[in-house]
Design a protein around this motif. Sequence first.
Motif, PDB file in Angstrom:
ATOM      1  N   GLU A 427       0.834  -1.213   0.000  1.00 39.13           N
ATOM      2  CA  GLU A 427       0.000   0.000   0.000  1.00 39.13           C
ATOM      3  C   GLU A 427       0.862   1.254   0.000  1.00 39.13           C
ATOM      4  O   GLU A 427       0.530   2.249  -0.648  1.00 39.13           O
ATOM      5  N   ILE A 428       1.962   1.207   0.724  1.00 40.09           N
ATOM      6  CA  ILE A 428       2.892   2.346   0.734  1.00 40.09           C
ATOM      7  C   ILE A 428       3.453   2.586  -0.665  1.00 40.09           C
ATOM      8  O   ILE A 428       3.544   3.727  -1.142  1.00 40.09           O
ATOM      9  N   LEU A 429       3.822   1.503  -1.342  1.00 40.43           N
ATOM     10  CA  LEU A 429       4.364   1.628  -2.695  1.00 40.43           C
ATOM     11  C   LEU A 429       3.314   2.104  -3.689  1.00 40.43           C
ATOM     12  O   LEU A 429       3.633   2.836  -4.640  1.00 40.43           O
ATOM     13  N   LYS A 430       2.073   1.693  -3.496  1.00 41.67           N
ATOM     14  CA  LYS A 430       0.999   2.112  -4.406  1.00 41.67           C
ATOM     15  C   LYS A 430       0.819   3.622  -4.401  1.00 41.67           C
ATOM     16  O   LYS A 430       0.380   4.223  -5.398  1.00 41.67           O
ATOM     17  N   ASP A 431       1.156   4.260  -3.286  1.00 41.38           N
ATOM     18  CA  ASP A 431       1.009   5.712  -3.196  1.00 41.38           C
ATOM     19  C   ASP A 431       2.083   6.450  -3.988  1.00 41.38           C
ATOM     20  O   ASP A 431       1.959   7.648  -4.237  1.00 41.38           O
ATOM     21  N   LYS A 432       3.134   5.757  -4.365  1.00 42.53           N
ATOM     22  CA  LYS A 432       4.204   6.373  -5.142  1.00 42.53           C
ATOM     23  C   LYS A 432       3.900   6.254  -6.636  1.00 42.53           C
ATOM     24  O   LYS A 432       4.562   5.563  -7.392  1.00 42.53           O
ATOM     25  N   LYS A 433       2.860   6.979  -7.045  1.00 46.56           N
ATOM     26  CA  LYS A 433       2.314   6.826  -8.391  1.00 46.56           C
ATOM     27  C   LYS A 433       3.235   7.334  -9.493  1.00 46.56           C
ATOM     28  O   LYS A 433       3.073   6.982 -10.653  1.00 46.56           O
ATOM     29  N   ASP A 434       4.197   8.170  -9.129  1.00 51.59           N
ATOM     30  CA  ASP A 434       5.108   8.708 -10.139  1.00 51.59           C
ATOM     31  C   ASP A 434       6.338   7.831 -10.348  1.00 51.59           C
ATOM     32  O   ASP A 434       7.244   8.199 -11.098  1.00 51.59           O
ATOM     33  N   TYR A 435       6.358   6.703  -9.699  1.00 53.86           N
ATOM     34  CA  TYR A 435       7.527   5.817  -9.781  1.00 53.86           C
ATOM     35  C   TYR A 435       7.130   4.426 -10.271  1.00 53.86           C
ATOM     36  O   TYR A 435       5.979   3.996 -10.120  1.00 53.86           O
ATOM     37  N   ASN A 436       8.100   3.749 -10.863  1.00 52.21           N
ATOM     38  CA  ASN A 436       7.965   2.308 -11.054  1.00 52.21           C
ATOM     39  C   ASN A 436       8.211   1.672  -9.680  1.00 52.21           C
ATOM     40  O   ASN A 436       9.225   1.978  -9.038  1.00 52.21           O
ATOM     41  N   THR A 437       7.330   0.824  -9.226  1.00 50.60           N
ATOM     42  CA  THR A 437       7.497   0.261  -7.888  1.00 50.60           C
ATOM     43  C   THR A 437       7.355  -1.261  -7.895  1.00 50.60           C
ATOM     44  O   THR A 437       6.636  -1.829  -8.717  1.00 50.60           O
ATOM     45  N   PHE A 438       8.054  -1.877  -6.967  1.00 49.12           N
ATOM     46  CA  PHE A 438       7.955  -3.339  -6.809  1.00 49.12           C
ATOM     47  C   PHE A 438       8.285  -3.723  -5.379  1.00 49.12           C
ATOM     48  O   PHE A 438       8.951  -2.984  -4.641  1.00 49.12           O
ATOM     49  N   LEU A 439       7.822  -4.897  -4.983  1.00 42.91           N
ATOM     50  CA  LEU A 439       8.187  -5.494  -3.695  1.00 42.91           C
ATOM     51  C   LEU A 439       8.581  -6.938  -3.944  1.00 42.91           C
ATOM     52  O   LEU A 439       7.850  -7.698  -4.576  1.00 42.91           O
ATOM     53  N   LEU A 440       9.763  -7.310  -3.453  1.00 44.98           N
ATOM     54  CA  LEU A 440      10.236  -8.686  -3.533  1.00 44.98           C
ATOM     55  C   LEU A 440      10.474  -9.182  -2.116  1.00 44.98           C
ATOM     56  O   LEU A 440      11.228  -8.570  -1.359  1.00 44.98           O
ATOM     57  N   TYR A 441       9.792 -10.265  -1.762  1.00 39.21           N
ATOM     58  CA  TYR A 441       9.961 -10.865  -0.437  1.00 39.21           C
ATOM     59  C   TYR A 441      10.566 -12.246  -0.604  1.00 39.21           C
ATOM     60  O   TYR A 441      10.115 -13.051  -1.420  1.00 39.21           O
ATOM     61  N   ALA A 442      11.615 -12.516   0.179  1.00 41.37           N
ATOM     62  CA  ALA A 442      12.216 -13.852   0.170  1.00 41.37           C
ATOM     63  C   ALA A 442      12.737 -14.161   1.554  1.00 41.37           C
ATOM     64  O   ALA A 442      13.469 -13.359   2.152  1.00 41.37           O
ATOM     65  N   SER A 443      12.349 -15.299   2.080  1.00 40.27           N
ATOM     66  CA  SER A 443      12.862 -15.725   3.373  1.00 40.27           C
ATOM     67  C   SER A 443      14.263 -16.303   3.216  1.00 40.27           C
ATOM     68  O   SER A 443      14.629 -16.771   2.129  1.00 40.27           O
ATOM     69  N   ASP A 444      15.040 -16.267   4.282  1.00 39.81           N
ATOM     70  CA  ASP A 444      16.411 -16.768   4.202  1.00 39.81           C
ATOM     71  C   ASP A 444      16.469 -18.292   4.153  1.00 39.81           C
ATOM     72  O   ASP A 444      17.384 -18.874   3.584  1.00 39.81           O
ATOM     73  N   HIS A 445      15.501 -18.954   4.759  1.00 37.02           N
ATOM     74  CA  HIS A 445      15.433 -20.422   4.778  1.00 37.02           C
ATOM     75  C   HIS A 445      14.084 -20.820   5.369  1.00 37.02           C
ATOM     76  O   HIS A 445      13.251 -19.950   5.660  1.00 37.02           O
ATOM     77  N   GLY A 446      13.862 -22.102   5.549  1.00 37.56           N
ATOM     78  CA  GLY A 446      12.618 -22.574   6.137  1.00 37.56           C
ATOM     79  C   GLY A 446      12.793 -22.945   7.600  1.00 37.56           C
ATOM     80  O   GLY A 446      13.673 -22.432   8.299  1.00 37.56           O
ATOM     81  N   GLU A 447      11.964 -23.880   8.066  1.00 39.93           N
ATOM     82  CA  GLU A 447      11.947 -24.244   9.486  1.00 39.93           C
ATOM     83  C   GLU A 447      11.339 -25.632   9.664  1.00 39.93           C
ATOM     84  O   GLU A 447      10.346 -25.973   9.009  1.00 39.93           O
ATOM     85  N   SER A 448      11.939 -26.425  10.530  1.00 43.42           N
ATOM     86  CA  SER A 448      11.353 -27.721  10.884  1.00 43.42           C
ATOM     87  C   SER A 448      10.426 -27.535  12.077  1.00 43.42           C
ATOM     88  O   SER A 448      10.786 -26.873  13.055  1.00 43.42           O
ATOM     89  N   LEU A 449       9.262 -28.130  11.992  1.00 39.75           N
ATOM     90  CA  LEU A 449       8.256 -27.988  13.048  1.00 39.75           C
ATOM     91  C   LEU A 449       7.877 -29.349  13.615  1.00 39.75           C
ATOM     92  O   LEU A 449       6.707 -29.650  13.818  1.00 39.75           O
ATOM     93  N   GLY A 450       8.872 -30.160  13.868  1.00 39.29           N
ATOM     94  CA  GLY A 450       8.634 -31.456  14.482  1.00 39.29           C
ATOM     95  C   GLY A 450       8.545 -32.609  13.509  1.00 39.29           C
ATOM     96  O   GLY A 450       8.387 -33.764  13.938  1.00 39.29           O
ATOM     97  N   GLU A 451       8.641 -32.327  12.206  1.00 40.98           N
ATOM     98  CA  GLU A 451       8.622 -33.407  11.222  1.00 40.98           C
ATOM     99  C   GLU A 451       9.828 -34.327  11.486  1.00 40.98           C
ATOM    100  O   GLU A 451      10.957 -33.870  11.545  1.00 40.98           O
ATOM    101  N   ASN A 452       9.535 -35.605  11.616  1.00 43.06           N
ATOM    102  CA  ASN A 452      10.585 -36.606  11.892  1.00 43.06           C
ATOM    103  C   ASN A 452      11.390 -36.270  13.142  1.00 43.06           C
ATOM    104  O   ASN A 452      12.577 -36.593  13.253  1.00 43.06           O
ATOM    105  N   GLY A 453      10.743 -35.591  14.094  1.00 43.84           N
ATOM    106  CA  GLY A 453      11.389 -35.278  15.358  1.00 43.84           C
ATOM    107  C   GLY A 453      12.399 -34.149  15.295  1.00 43.84           C
ATOM    108  O   GLY A 453      13.187 -33.955  16.224  1.00 43.84           O
ATOM    109  N   ILE A 454      12.383 -33.363  14.214  1.00 43.15           N
ATOM    110  CA  ILE A 454      13.359 -32.278  14.037  1.00 43.15           C
ATOM    111  C   ILE A 454      12.656 -30.928  14.203  1.00 43.15           C
ATOM    112  O   ILE A 454      11.542 -30.726  13.698  1.00 43.15           O
ATOM    113  N   TYR A 455      13.318 -30.007  14.889  1.00 44.85           N
ATOM    114  CA  TYR A 455      12.766 -28.672  15.118  1.00 44.85           C
ATOM    115  C   TYR A 455      13.784 -27.611  14.691  1.00 44.85           C
ATOM    116  O   TYR A 455      14.962 -27.894  14.526  1.00 44.85           O
ATOM    117  N   LEU A 456      13.263 -26.386  14.523  1.00 43.61           N
ATOM    118  CA  LEU A 456      14.085 -25.225  14.171  1.00 43.61           C
ATOM    119  C   LEU A 456      14.781 -25.405  12.811  1.00 43.61           C
ATOM    120  O   LEU A 456      14.179 -25.951  11.893  1.00 43.61           O
TER     121      LEU A 456
END
Length: 528
Positions: A427-456
């Motif tokens: 929404e912040i970027l949408k207000d910048k109507k005079d500019y070409n705008t983009f948002l790129l989101y990327a996580s650094d890695h994933g996470e284990s949540l107990g699958e096969n007894g592994i966490y973090l």
Amino acid sequence: MFFFKKKIKFYYFIFFLSLFITFVYNLKFLKILYVNIGFSNFSSIYFFFAIIIAIISTVSILLLIFGQKYTLKPLAIFLIILSSILSFYNQQFGVTVDEQMIINTLQTDIKEAMDLMSVGFFTHVLLLGIIPSFIIYFIQIEYGSLKKDLLIRGSLFLGIIAVIATLTFINFKQVSFIVRENNTLNQHITPLYTLNSAYRLTKSSLVSQGKFVKLGEDAKLLKSEKKTIGIMVVGETARADRFSLNGYQKETNPYLKNKSVISFKNTLSCGTATAYSVPCMFYLNGEKNFTQAKAKNESNVLDVLSFAGVKTVWVNNNSSCKNVCTRIESIDLIKGNQGEDKNNNYDEILLDTTNKILKDNKSNLLIVLHTMGSHGPRYYKRYPEKFAKFKPYCNNDTPQNCSKDDLNNAFDNTIVYTDYVLSRLIEILKDKKDYNTFLLYASDHGESLGENGIYLHGLPKTIAPKEQRNFAMILWLSDKIVKNKNINLAKTKSLTNKQVTHDYIPHTLLNFFGVQSIVSKKDFSLIN
């Protein structure tokens, strides 16, 4: 203490300590070893016990070499304390500590480190670390003359080597086959694997790094009528399979689902820990060529953007930029807000900072926001209560003590909150109507949540489960940037089911700003 008055010869002490370390701190390893090789035939049984003897022997050799008259007890106590800590995280979370994890630990701030501690942790270390160390402190060890000691140590050393060699070569064909088939098992051996990792890390750090290499100094911008403003959001431990945009059954993207974002499902992260993945995300020459030493000693994509005239700002709400922002403007919200209102720990603080940066900007601009995201193990601390969409959720400091549903609810709530923050940034970027705008989101890695007894997270890439490497990544493009940059949306969307990696991020950023440089690889751009 009368029961410690009787002296024990140093070689008996070393032997019993080696037995203690092998069997007390390696229960998880022995279980994994048994599951992997079983007792189906003589070779597997032989290998199982040969490995145990090899561990006892290796610890004994370590103590024989470095445990001299005045260093044996301190070394023994160090190994006991270290092993108690390592065994807790290995047994409870399935985490092993290699070079990558050591660097990640050294770069973790105190506040983040405290999140990894719990009553269970302190109890484990007390029972298996402090109390045994206390006992060792009072044990009286008998040594002989220097000459006699050296003779005994040398004889024992040679004898141990002979035993290991004999065990290996008596059944070499089968032993070598099992080793090849199970070549990652050593990563669970406490504390030998971590000690070896520390040795390799120290050795590599002592190697001369040479001069800093400037890459992309030829960078220049293509002429464009409109300037570009982009926001690159570095996520934390967010899994692609937990985004409802990617088909997850729970609605974790209620805000982004109406924002026309492109979400990439089939992703593979560069690493499984922040200290490794973050510099790799901005590295110009790809994961195959990446080392942390190279990344520290070479220009990254943010430097190249700066060479081209793009104003680049790093805003940190996590544990440092891992040397990525060393040569550009940076704002550290963690240091500025420790001890203040707890809401300042939430990623919403990035919204105000973004608005401040944009307020008087008139140039091409990239803002990189390093978020706290879904950082564990205290997932419940990563979002305000009003974003606790899924209940009941785990509010325990040790996720392995929560039910599967409660733990998933806590993690999924972090995704809902991330979804909200990203939607506000759009929404912040949408207000910048005079500019070409983009948002790129990327996580650094994933996470284990107990699958096969592994966490973090943080397992070595060779054994890390897919949950730790399948990172979340989304892209939002304004209508103006699609038109002015002639972006083929159909081609970009065709990548959503194909495997993409962190290698795409640097070259996508260069493409967004129209940077021409010898370092640019358009085949690794999401908008080529």
